[in-house]
Design an enzyme around this catalytic site. Structure first.
Site, PDB file in Angstrom:
ATOM      1  CB  SER A 103      -1.513  -6.880  -7.793  1.00 44.02           C
ATOM      2  OG  SER A 103      -2.436  -7.491  -8.549  1.00 44.02           O
ATOM      3  CE  LYS A 114      -5.110  -4.029  -8.817  1.00 42.25           C
ATOM      4  NZ  LYS A 114      -3.649  -4.082  -8.660  1.00 42.25           N
TER       5      LYS A 114
END
Length: 512
Positions: A416, A459
Site C-alpha cells: 500500500s 489509516k
C-alpha cells in the site's frame, strides 16, 4: 463395576469414565432471555462503541425470537489488542442469559486438549469442550475461544484441524470426544472466537467462522470510555474514590494524545491507574485517613490538570507523528496499518550519485519482500510519468537514488506504499515539494492503476491525529470510507483516484 476388583487398575478407569458420563448435562438447556431491548441495554452498559458486534447479537436474538428456538453460531472477533474482544464475550453471555466459559488456545499444540485422551492412557481426561459442559451444567453455553490466531502445531498433531469438526455447524451435532467415545450435540453452543490477525488462521477454519472486525477507538471514543468506565474503576482500585482527587477533561485528552495512542484502551487503563496510585501515595504522605479524606472540602481536592500531568507520568511518550510540517523535496507522507492501529509513514528519496548511465535504486528501512517489489514498481512508474511530463529529462537515467522508510528498526511490508513511493521519487525529479498536509495510500500496478488496500478506518484515524487535511484513497475503497462514522470523516478532504496520473495532479498542482 461390580464385576471388577476394587484394587484393579481398570476399576478406577471405568469409574472415572462413568462419572464423566453421568455428570454431563444430557438434554439440559438453560432458559435464554430473548429480549432485544434488554440485550441492547446490557451491551451498552458494559461497552462503549463496538456497534457491529452488538448489532450481530441483536440479530441473533431477533432470529431466535421469530423461530421460537436458538441455534448455535460461530463468530470470530478480529481486532488489535485492548479493544474489548474478550470482555464483550462475557457481556454477550449476560445479555442472552447463557452460561459463560472461556478457554485460550494460544500456543496450544496438543490435539488431546480439544478432542480428549484415549481412555487407555494413564491420567486420561476429556477435552476442553466436555469440561466446559460439565462446568456450565448446560448444553447451550457461550464458549469463548481466545487467541485462535496463535494456535500451535507440534508432534501431538494439529489443533487447528481438530477444531474444524467442533466449529462446523454441519458436523458438531455429533462431536465425538476421544475419552467419552459417544456423540455430543454442540449445535446449540454459541462459539465466540477472538484473534488479532486473520493471516495465521488456516483457511478451512476461517471459512467456518463469521468474521466481525473491530477497529481501534478514535480519541473521542477513548475519552468517553476513560471517563465512563476506566477512571471510576481506577479510583476504586486505588482507594481514592470520593472527594480525594479528580482529573480534568483536558488532562485526560492530553493523556490520550501524548501517552496512549494505541488502538485499544488497555494501556490507557494502566496509565490512569498509575496516576491514581501516585495520588494515593500523595494522600498517605499527607497522613490522611479514609475518614479525614471523606470530610475534605472541594478546596483540598487534588486536581490532575494538563499542567501537572507530567509530574505523575513523566515526559510524553508521543510528541507527534509528523516529522515535518511541510515535507521537503523528495519526501512524501503515506498511511500505514499496524496490528496496534494506524500510523503515518514517511518515504524519503535522495540522490546519492550522479553520472551518465548511473540510474539505479537502493532501498532501506526494514522492508519486507512485498514492499521491496513495490519500490521497484514505483521506480518504473515514476520513470514512465517523467517521460510523459518531460521527455527530455534524463534525471532517472543519470541518478543513483536511495529510498528510506523510517523508522529503520520497525519491520514494514505490504503493497500500500506504492503511491507514496512514486510521489517521493517524482518530488525529487521535479525538485518540488509535495503539497502541504497531504497523505496517501494505495497499491500501484506497473501500468499506473491504483488498487484498493485494507485498514482504511485505521489509516483515516492516523491521518486525523497527524493533522492531515487531504487524503488520497483508491477509488475502490470509497465504500469502506462511506461506512465510517461522521466524526471520523469530519474536516477531511478525501480524493478517490483510479490512476496515478490523478495523484500527480493533486500532489503537484500546476503553477499559475
Amino acid at each position: 463395576l461390580s464385576g471388577l476388583e476394587s484394587t484393579s487398575p481398570e476399576f478406577n478407569v471405568t469409574r472415572n469414565y462413568l462419572e464423566w458420563l453421568t455428570v454431563l448435562p444430557w438434554g439440559k438447556f438453560s432458559e435464554e432471555r430473548l429480549d432485544v431491548e434488554f440485550a441492547k441495554e446490557v451491551l451498552d452498559e458494559d461497552h462503549y462503541g463496538l456497534n457491529d458486534v452488538k448489532e450481530r447479537i441483536l440479530e441473533f436474538i431477533a432470529v431466535a425470537t421469530l423461530q421460537g428456538e436458538t441455534q448455535g453460531k460461530i463468530i470470530c472477533l478480529v481486532g488489535p489488542p485492548g479493544v474489548g474482544k474478550t470482555s464483550i464475550g462475557k457481556s454477550i453471555a449476560r445479555a442472552l442469559g447463557r452460561k459463560y466459559y472461556r478457554f485460550s488456545v494460544g500456543g496450544l499444540s496438543d490435539v488431546a486438549e480439544i478432542k480428549g485422551h484415549r481412555r487407555t492412557y494413564i491420567g486420561a481426561m476429556p477435552g476442553k469442550l466436555v469440561q466446559c459442559l460439565k462446568a456450565s451444567g448446560t448444553q447451550n453455553p457461550l464458549v469463548l475461544i481466545d487467541e485462535i490466531d496463535k494456535l500451535g502445531r507440534g508432534v501431538q498433531g494439529d489443533p487447528a484441524s481438530a477444531l474444524l469438526e467442533m466449529l462446523d455447524p454441519e458436523q458438531n451435532t455429533g462431536f465425538v470426544d476421544h475419552y467419552l467415545d459417544v456423540p455430543l450435540d454442540l449445535s446449540k453452543v454459541l462459539f465466540v472466537c477472538t484473534a488479532n490477525v486473520l493471516d495465521t488462521i488456516p483457511a478451512p477454519l476461517l471459512d467456518r467462522m463469521e468474521v466481525i472486525r473491530l477497529s481501534g477507538y478514535i480519541a473521542s471514543e477513548k475519552l468517553a470510555i476513560a471517563q465512563k468506565y476506566l477512571e471510576p474503576e481506577a479510583k476504586t482500585v486505588s482507594g481514592v474514590s470520593g472527594k480525594g482527587c479528580e482529573m480534568t477533561t483536558q488532562a485526560m485528552q492530553k493523556l490520550i494524545d501524548e501517552y496512549c495512542r494505541e488502538a485499544g484502551v488497555r494501556n490507557l487503563k494502566n496509565h490512569i491507574e498509575k496516576v491514581y496510585r501516585k495520588v494515593a501515595l500523595e494522600l498517605v504522605r499527607r497522613g490522611m485517613s479514609q475518614e479525614e479524606k471523606q470530610q475534605l472540602g472541594d478546596s483540598d481536592t487534588i486536581t490532575i490538570s494538563e499542567d501537572n500531568l507530567q509530574k505523575y507520568l513523566g515526559p510524553p511518550t508521543f510528541t507527534t507523528d509528523r516529522i515535518w510540517d511541510q515535507t521537503p523535496v523528495g519526501v512524501s507522507m503515506g498511511l500505514a496499518w499496524t496490528s496496534l492501529g494506524g500510523s503515518t509513514l514517511y518515504v524519503e528519496a535522495s540522490v546519492v550519485e550522479r553520472g551518465e548511465g548511473r540510474g539505479s535504486l537502493t532501498t532501506t528501512g526494514s522492508l519486507g519482500e512485498v514492499m521491496k517489489e513495490s519500490s521497484m514498481i514505483a521506480y518504473a512508474c515514476a520513470r514512465d510519468c517523467m517521460l510523459r511530463m518531460d521527455p527530455g529529462n534524463s534525471f532517472f537515467n543519470d541518478s543513483k537514488i536511495h529510498i528510506h522508510v523510517p523508522a529503520g528498526a520497525t519491520p514494514k511490508d505490504g503493497p500500500s506504499a506504492g503511491c507514496t513511493m512514486i510521489t517521493a521519487l517524482l518530488s525529487l525529479a521535479l525538485e518540488r515539494s509535495v503539497v502541504a498536509d497531504l497523505a496517501m495510500t494505495g497499491e500501484v500496478t506497473l501500468t499506473g492503476r491504483v488498487l484498493p488496500v485494507g485498514g482504511i478506518k485505521e489509516k483515516v484515524i492516523a491521518a486525523r491525529r497527524s493533522g492531515v487535511k487531504t487524503i488520497l484513497l483508491p477509488k475502490d475503497n470509497q465504500r469502506d470510507f462511506d461506512e465510517l462514522a461522521e466524526e471520523i470523516k469530519e474536516g477531511l478532504r478525501v480524493e478517490f483516484v483510479e490512476t496515478y496520473h490523478e495523484v500527480v495532479d493533486i500532489a503537484f498542482p500546476r503553477e499559475a
